[in-house]
Design a protein around this motif. Structure first.
Motif, mmCIF file in Angstrom:
data_model
loop_
_atom_site.group_PDB
_atom_site.id
_atom_site.type_symbol
_atom_site.label_atom_id
_atom_site.label_comp_id
_atom_site.label_asym_id
_atom_site.label_seq_id
_atom_site.Cartn_x
_atom_site.Cartn_y
_atom_site.Cartn_z
ATOM 1 N N LEU A 221 0.833 -1.211 0.000
ATOM 2 C CA LEU A 221 0.000 0.000 0.000
ATOM 3 C C LEU A 221 0.862 1.253 0.000
ATOM 4 C CD1 LEU A 221 -2.824 -1.027 2.526
ATOM 5 C CD2 LEU A 221 -2.887 -1.085 0.021
ATOM 6 N N GLN A 222 1.913 1.228 0.823
ATOM 7 C CA GLN A 222 2.775 2.395 0.943
ATOM 8 C C GLN A 222 3.474 2.718 -0.385
ATOM 9 O OE1 GLN A 222 2.792 4.398 3.640
ATOM 10 N NE2 GLN A 222 4.023 5.771 2.347
ATOM 11 N N THR A 223 4.056 1.685 -1.051
ATOM 12 C CA THR A 223 4.765 1.957 -2.315
ATOM 13 C C THR A 223 3.800 2.404 -3.403
ATOM 14 O OG1 THR A 223 4.752 -0.420 -2.718
ATOM 15 C CG2 THR A 223 6.855 0.549 -2.088
ATOM 16 N N GLU A 224 2.596 1.841 -3.387
ATOM 17 C CA GLU A 224 1.619 2.276 -4.398
ATOM 18 C C GLU A 224 1.239 3.743 -4.188
ATOM 19 O OE1 GLU A 224 -0.454 -1.984 -5.620
ATOM 20 O OE2 GLU A 224 -1.489 -0.683 -4.213
ATOM 21 N N LYS A 225 1.123 4.114 -2.913
ATOM 22 C CA LYS A 225 0.792 5.508 -2.595
ATOM 23 C C LYS A 225 1.927 6.441 -3.052
ATOM 24 C CE LYS A 225 -0.588 8.318 1.389
ATOM 25 N NZ LYS A 225 0.531 8.697 2.269
ATOM 26 N N ASN A 226 3.163 6.025 -2.733
ATOM 27 C CA ASN A 226 4.320 6.836 -3.134
ATOM 28 C C ASN A 226 4.387 7.013 -4.645
ATOM 29 O OD1 ASN A 226 4.999 6.902 -0.466
ATOM 30 N ND2 ASN A 226 6.695 5.429 -0.626
ATOM 31 N N LYS A 227 4.134 5.921 -5.376
ATOM 32 C CA LYS A 227 4.203 6.004 -6.835
ATOM 33 C C LYS A 227 3.141 6.944 -7.386
ATOM 34 C CE LYS A 227 6.647 1.893 -8.287
ATOM 35 N NZ LYS A 227 6.642 0.597 -8.955
ATOM 36 N N ARG A 228 1.944 6.862 -6.802
ATOM 37 C CA ARG A 228 0.873 7.752 -7.266
ATOM 38 C C ARG A 228 1.248 9.210 -7.045
ATOM 39 N NH1 ARG A 228 -2.712 3.993 -5.232
ATOM 40 N NH2 ARG A 228 -2.895 5.119 -3.264
ATOM 41 N N GLU A 229 1.810 9.475 -5.855
ATOM 42 C CA GLU A 229 2.186 10.856 -5.547
ATOM 43 C C GLU A 229 3.275 11.361 -6.483
ATOM 44 O OE1 GLU A 229 3.061 10.636 -1.399
ATOM 45 O OE2 GLU A 229 0.935 10.758 -0.856
ATOM 46 N N LYS A 230 4.221 10.459 -6.785
ATOM 47 C CA LYS A 230 5.326 10.858 -7.663
ATOM 48 C C LYS A 230 4.825 11.166 -9.070
ATOM 49 C CE LYS A 230 9.431 8.726 -8.478
ATOM 50 N NZ LYS A 230 10.248 7.502 -8.377
ATOM 51 N N GLU A 231 3.800 10.433 -9.477
ATOM 52 C CA GLU A 231 3.284 10.626 -10.840
ATOM 53 C C GLU A 231 2.495 11.919 -10.983
ATOM 54 O OE1 GLU A 231 1.176 7.170 -12.379
ATOM 55 O OE2 GLU A 231 3.086 6.086 -12.376
ATOM 56 N N MET A 232 2.001 12.430 -9.844
ATOM 57 C CA MET A 232 1.150 13.623 -9.943
ATOM 58 C C MET A 232 1.939 14.907 -10.154
ATOM 59 S SD MET A 232 -2.303 13.112 -7.796
ATOM 60 C CE MET A 232 -1.691 13.059 -6.157
#
Ligand SMILES: [Zn+2]
Ligand SMILES: [Zn+2]
Lengths: 232, 260
Positions: A221-232
């Motif tokens: 969950l944490q890495t998926e959240k980080n990736k989403r934030e990085k993509e924004m």
């Protein structure tokens, strides 16, 4: 004359597009090895006298690779002087790999790689050489000094090819005598491999629910959240 | 400014990636892959795709990748007549081009094989002849080195081998057509029906013109005639020779990317 035109802003837009197109072709032609590409090699083989514009051109190539080919070009700084680039497959498209029809050798390497990455992930991100060895021996994949008929020379792949492709890091544990080494996920694995699908795979093998692996599930969950934030 | 038209979406990117990595894929398999991609993009509306949708996607991709001198072409295999998609480089070919992965000696060997095949009677060369090429190459290549090299070229889809014979792949024929027609102008055959390079096909016994089997079939069967399109001589055997090639509907050839 060369040095003058090499300065940013002196390229005509046609010259600029040609250089970007050439750089893209060059990067794609190295895609089959998965090795990182040195910035210096792009300058030497493609940009030549336009080396001064390399940052600008490579930024343009990065955009082209993303918008046209759906791939990501990532800069990897090994030290301040040496800059490398890595062409990453979009994690979203990872299911397409099954249509690629790799040679047998590559296919078996993929299996070995996924096993290794799963083990490291399940063990909290790092695995010692000894434990890796016994894991692979228990699976019957590795036996001392013998090459496996399906997987080939496993240890050489783990410490050579996979490291070069940046799927794995094989690093010395500091301040230990005699020296000991451990494995971690490499930069390419971080970008290309989905922790969620690895966890789903492991859960399938053990017949459990992914959520039962509390620590690993939190990490997913944490890495998926980080990736989403990085993509924004 | 955007690099791609608005209707260029992830389906195109994914399909392009697959075609680019496979480089040669049967049309039917490509269609299968295309449908699976469509379904995964559009889960709730998984209606069956039509061939036309894939061909439209391919021509949009072609418009976008033209700037790299890359192109997805549709061509028919000379022997099986199967339709394939090929991912090729239109200006500099990928094997001898600027960013080739092969060494100078490997390329020299490949060129010798090309010459042997192009100048042969039947469009192929025996493996034995290939193995003996080692003596005419620089360095000390053994026969087993050559054997490994042939295998490498086969794996990379430039050559194929079967029953002790080495052939050019469809990918080679299409991608190397400009190179072959200039370098071996006197030895190559151009099919008088489609005006493209032909390596293996039906040969007229009067004028010795070489025709693609699939082209000859369209010519003879459509008008129910058994004459040579080049010299009009009677060819009583031509119908039997092309009988086993599959005939595609005209619709298949109406796309701008058709070839061969
Ligand atoms: Zn023809
Ligand atoms: Zn004739």
């Amino acid at each position: 004359m060369a040095s003058k035109s090499a300065q940013e802003g002196h390229l005509s837009s046609q010259e600029e597009e040609n250089l970007i197109n050439d750089t893209v072709r060059y990067i794609l032609s190295h895609d089959n090895t998965k090795y990182a590409i040195k910035r210096q090699d792009i300058v030497k083989d493609v940009l030549k006298t336009y080396g001064g514009s390399s940052k600008y051109i490579i930024d343009g190539a990065t955009r082209v690779l993303k918008e046209i080919f759906g791939m990501k070009l990532v800069a990897v700084e090994q030290n301040s002087n040496v800059k490398h680039y890595m062409l990453i497959n979009n994690e979203k498209f990872s299911t397409d790999a099954r249509y690629m029809k790799w040679p047998k050798e590559v296919e078996s390497q993929q299996v070995l790689l996924m096993l290794t990455l799963s083990l490291i992930f399940m063990k909290g991100g790092v695995e010692s050489e000894e434990d890796m060895l016994s894991f692979l021996s228990n699976l019957g994949i590795m036996s001392k000094n013998r090459s496996h008929e399906y997987f080939g020379d496993v240890w050489k792949l783990l410490t050579g090819e996979f490291v070069r492709q940046m799927y794995l890091e094989h690093v010395r544990i500091p301040e230990l005598d005699p020296p000991k080494f451990e494995f971690r996920w490499g930069r390419r694995a971080e970008e290309e491999v989905s922790r969620r699908s690895l966890l789903e795979f492991v859960s399938l093998v053990y017949g459990t629910d992914p959520k039962n692996w509390t620590t690993q599930y939190q990490e997913v969950l944490q890495t998926e959240k980080n990736k989403r934030e990085k993509e924004m | 400014m955007s690099l791609v038209p608005l209707d260029y979406v992830d389906t195109h990117r994914r399909f392009l990636q697959i075609l680019m990595r496979r480089r040669m894929i049967l049309y039917d398999e490509a269609f299968d892959v295309f449908c699976k991609i469509q379904q995964s993009v559009n889960e709730e509306n998984a209606a069956n795709s039509h061939h036309r949708e894939m061909e439209q996607a391919v021509s949009l991709i072609n418009r976008v990748i033209k700037r790299f001198n890359m192109e997805i072409q549709c061509a028919q295999d000379e022997i099986t007549s199967e339709k394939c998609y090929l991912f090729i480089s239109t200006v500099e070919n990928n094997i001898t081009g600027k960013y080739t992965k092969y060494s100078a000696v490997e390329l020299e060997f490949f060129k010798k094989v090309l010459f042997e095949i192009v100048s042969s009677e039947n469009g192929h060369v025996s493996s034995t002849v290939c193995l003996n090429l080692n003596s005419s190459l620089p360095g000390n290549m053994t026969k087993s080195d050559i054997e490994a090299l042939i295998e490498k070229f086969c794996e990379d889809l430039w050559l194929s081998q079967k029953n002790g014979k080495v052939y050019l792949s469809l990918l080679s024929i299409v991608e190397l057509e400009p190179l072959l027609t200039t370098a071996y102008e006197d030895s190559v055959n151009i099919c008088c029906l489609c005006k493209h390079l032909v390596i293996q096909g039906y040969r007229c016994d009067k004028c010795f013109a070489l025709l693609h089997l699939h082209c000859a079939r369209l010519y003879t069967e459509g008008a129910n005639r058994n004459t040579c399109p080049a010299c009009s001589a009677d060819q009583p055997n031509i119908l039997a020779a092309v009988e086993n090639t599959s005939l595609h509907t005209e619709d298949d050839f109406s796309t701008p990317t058709s070839h061969g």
